[in-house]
Design a protein around this motif. Structure first.
Motif, PDB file in Angstrom:
ATOM      1  N   ALA A   7       0.814  -1.204   0.000  1.00 30.33           N
ATOM      2  CA  ALA A   7       0.000   0.000   0.000  1.00 30.33           C
ATOM      3  C   ALA A   7       0.855   1.265   0.000  1.00 30.33           C
ATOM      4  N   THR A   8       2.061   1.182   0.523  1.00 30.03           N
ATOM      5  CA  THR A   8       2.943   2.341   0.574  1.00 30.03           C
ATOM      6  C   THR A   8       4.300   1.958  -0.003  1.00 30.03           C
ATOM      7  N   PRO A   9       5.063   2.935  -0.433  1.00 27.60           N
ATOM      8  CA  PRO A   9       6.400   2.615  -0.932  1.00 27.60           C
ATOM      9  C   PRO A   9       7.254   2.048   0.199  1.00 27.60           C
ATOM     10  N   ILE A  10       8.194   1.211  -0.166  1.00 30.90           N
ATOM     11  CA  ILE A  10       9.125   0.671   0.815  1.00 30.90           C
ATOM     12  C   ILE A  10      10.459   1.354   0.602  1.00 30.90           C
ATOM     13  N   PHE A  11      11.007   1.858   1.684  1.00 31.12           N
ATOM     14  CA  PHE A  11      12.314   2.477   1.665  1.00 31.12           C
ATOM     15  C   PHE A  11      13.235   1.621   2.522  1.00 31.12           C
ATOM     16  N   ILE A  12      14.462   1.488   2.094  1.00 31.86           N
ATOM     17  CA  ILE A  12      15.457   0.812   2.907  1.00 31.86           C
ATOM     18  C   ILE A  12      16.445   1.881   3.347  1.00 31.86           C
ATOM     19  N   ILE A  13      16.583   2.029   4.643  1.00 29.67           N
ATOM     20  CA  ILE A  13      17.452   3.047   5.211  1.00 29.67           C
ATOM     21  C   ILE A  13      18.815   2.417   5.487  1.00 29.67           C
ATOM     22  N   GLY A  14      19.859   3.009   4.924  1.00 26.34           N
ATOM     23  CA  GLY A  14      21.218   2.515   5.116  1.00 26.34           C
ATOM     24  C   GLY A  14      21.980   3.384   6.097  1.00 26.34           C
ATOM     25  N   THR A  15      22.673   2.724   7.057  1.00 31.47           N
ATOM     26  CA  THR A  15      23.493   3.439   8.038  1.00 31.47           C
ATOM     27  C   THR A  15      24.730   2.614   8.365  1.00 31.47           C
ATOM     28  N   ILE A  28       8.567   2.416   6.052  1.00 29.30           N
ATOM     29  CA  ILE A  28       7.476   2.851   5.178  1.00 29.30           C
ATOM     30  C   ILE A  28       7.028   4.273   5.505  1.00 29.30           C
ATOM     31  N   LEU A  29       7.582   4.843   6.561  1.00 18.29           N
ATOM     32  CA  LEU A  29       7.193   6.190   6.951  1.00 18.29           C
ATOM     33  C   LEU A  29       8.234   7.178   6.441  1.00 18.29           C
ATOM     34  N   GLY A  30       8.009   7.693   5.245  1.00 16.44           N
ATOM     35  CA  GLY A  30       8.939   8.642   4.646  1.00 16.44           C
ATOM     36  C   GLY A  30       8.240   9.540   3.650  1.00 16.44           C
ATOM     37  N   GLU A  31       8.769  10.765   3.501  1.00 16.64           N
ATOM     38  CA  GLU A  31       8.172  11.702   2.556  1.00 16.64           C
ATOM     39  C   GLU A  31       9.131  12.833   2.239  1.00 16.64           C
ATOM     40  N   MET A  32       8.951  13.442   1.076  1.00 22.28           N
ATOM     41  CA  MET A  32       9.674  14.666   0.751  1.00 22.28           C
ATOM     42  C   MET A  32       9.135  15.743   1.675  1.00 22.28           C
ATOM     43  N   SER A  33      10.030  16.469   2.325  1.00 23.37           N
ATOM     44  CA  SER A  33       9.572  17.498   3.260  1.00 23.37           C
ATOM     45  C   SER A  33       9.917  18.915   2.804  1.00 23.37           C
ATOM     46  N   CYS A  34      10.740  19.037   1.763  1.00 25.81           N
ATOM     47  CA  CYS A  34      11.056  20.343   1.184  1.00 25.81           C
ATOM     48  C   CYS A  34      11.641  20.109  -0.202  1.00 25.81           C
ATOM     49  N   SER A  35      11.338  21.018  -1.119  1.00 22.70           N
ATOM     50  CA  SER A  35      11.857  20.837  -2.480  1.00 22.70           C
ATOM     51  C   SER A  35      13.064  21.721  -2.799  1.00 22.70           C
ATOM     52  N   ILE A  40      14.220  15.131   2.840  1.00 25.51           N
ATOM     53  CA  ILE A  40      13.303  14.009   3.006  1.00 25.51           C
ATOM     54  C   ILE A  40      13.241  13.673   4.487  1.00 25.51           C
ATOM     55  N   SER A  41      12.071  13.266   4.956  1.00 31.10           N
ATOM     56  CA  SER A  41      11.894  12.900   6.360  1.00 31.10           C
ATOM     57  C   SER A  41      11.484  11.443   6.465  1.00 31.10           C
ATOM     58  N   ILE A  42      12.061  10.763   7.452  1.00 30.65           N
ATOM     59  CA  ILE A  42      11.710   9.375   7.737  1.00 30.65           C
ATOM     60  C   ILE A  42      11.439   9.268   9.232  1.00 30.65           C
ATOM     61  N   SER A  43      10.532   8.391   9.629  1.00 28.83           N
ATOM     62  CA  SER A  43      10.225   8.201  11.038  1.00 28.83           C
ATOM     63  C   SER A  43      10.628   6.801  11.462  1.00 28.83           C
ATOM     64  N   ILE A  44      11.381   6.727  12.563  1.00 26.83           N
ATOM     65  CA  ILE A  44      11.940   5.458  13.030  1.00 26.83           C
ATOM     66  C   ILE A  44      11.802   5.373  14.544  1.00 26.83           C
ATOM     67  N   GLY A 130      16.554  14.752   6.527  1.00 23.78           N
ATOM     68  CA  GLY A 130      17.873  14.796   5.917  1.00 23.78           C
ATOM     69  C   GLY A 130      17.867  15.633   4.657  1.00 23.78           C
ATOM     70  N   GLU A 131      18.929  16.425   4.486  1.00 19.55           N
ATOM     71  CA  GLU A 131      19.104  17.142   3.235  1.00 19.55           C
ATOM     72  C   GLU A 131      19.675  16.168   2.218  1.00 19.55           C
ATOM     73  N   ILE A 132      19.047  16.067   1.058  1.00 19.63           N
ATOM     74  CA  ILE A 132      19.515  15.160   0.011  1.00 19.63           C
ATOM     75  C   ILE A 132      20.720  15.801  -0.668  1.00 19.63           C
ATOM     76  N   LEU A 133      21.887  15.179  -0.474  1.00 23.30           N
ATOM     77  CA  LEU A 133      23.118  15.710  -1.067  1.00 23.30           C
ATOM     78  C   LEU A 133      23.418  15.100  -2.423  1.00 23.30           C
ATOM     79  N   ASP A 134      22.898  13.892  -2.664  1.00 21.22           N
ATOM     80  CA  ASP A 134      23.147  13.220  -3.943  1.00 21.22           C
ATOM     81  C   ASP A 134      22.066  12.183  -4.185  1.00 21.22           C
ATOM     82  N   ALA A 135      21.758  11.953  -5.448  1.00 19.17           N
ATOM     83  CA  ALA A 135      20.828  10.906  -5.853  1.00 19.17           C
ATOM     84  C   ALA A 135      21.535  10.040  -6.886  1.00 19.17           C
TER      85      ALA A 135
END
Length: 140
Positions: A7-15, A28-35, A40-44, A130-135
């Protein structure tokens, strides 16, 4: 287009942990929070290794699997990073981020390198922005 069954996108968080061991977590709790700049924001939950790693390293990657790897991402829910190397257990390859101290997943078509810029406590979770520094993406 095939239906994914989720039902929602799956994100894998790497650390990385304090010893440099790579870890991956299903989220699964993540979204763009500023353009501008892109964030991007994730909840853990605080009880996870990923939560501690993000606070320690002030960095994470957000990885998006292709349909080919959906079964492996399900394994990330049941495998515990405290006792096992998740990457080895499910056959994925961690690659050191170029701009942040966090691994991305070589086999996945999209990876975002993120520098932690804000934390907010929300109920049982912490929202990490997190500020997206690279994609990085694999062209098909």
């Amino acid at each position: 287009m095939k239906k994914s069954g989720y039902a929602t996108p799956i994100f894998i968080i790497g650390t990385y942990d304090e010893k440099g061991k790579p870890n991956a977590m299903n989220a699964i709790l993540g979204e763009m929070s500023c353009s501008d700049p892109q964030h991007i924001s994730i909840s853990i939950k605080e009880t996870t290794i990923t939560h501690k790693n993000i606070l320690d390293k002030e960095a994470f990657t957000l990885n998006v699997p292709s349909q080919t790897y959906i079964k492996q991402t399900g394994s990330l829910i049941t495998e515990c990073g405290k006792n096992e190397d998740k990457f080895t257990a499910i056959g994925l390859t961690p690659v050191k981020g170029e701009l942040v101290d966090a691994p991305y997943i070589k086999e996945f078509p999209l990876a975002l390198e993120c520098k932690l810029v804000n934390t907010t406590e929300i109920g049982l979770c912490t929202s990490f922005t997190g500020e997206i520094l690279d994609a990085k993406w694999i062209e098909t």
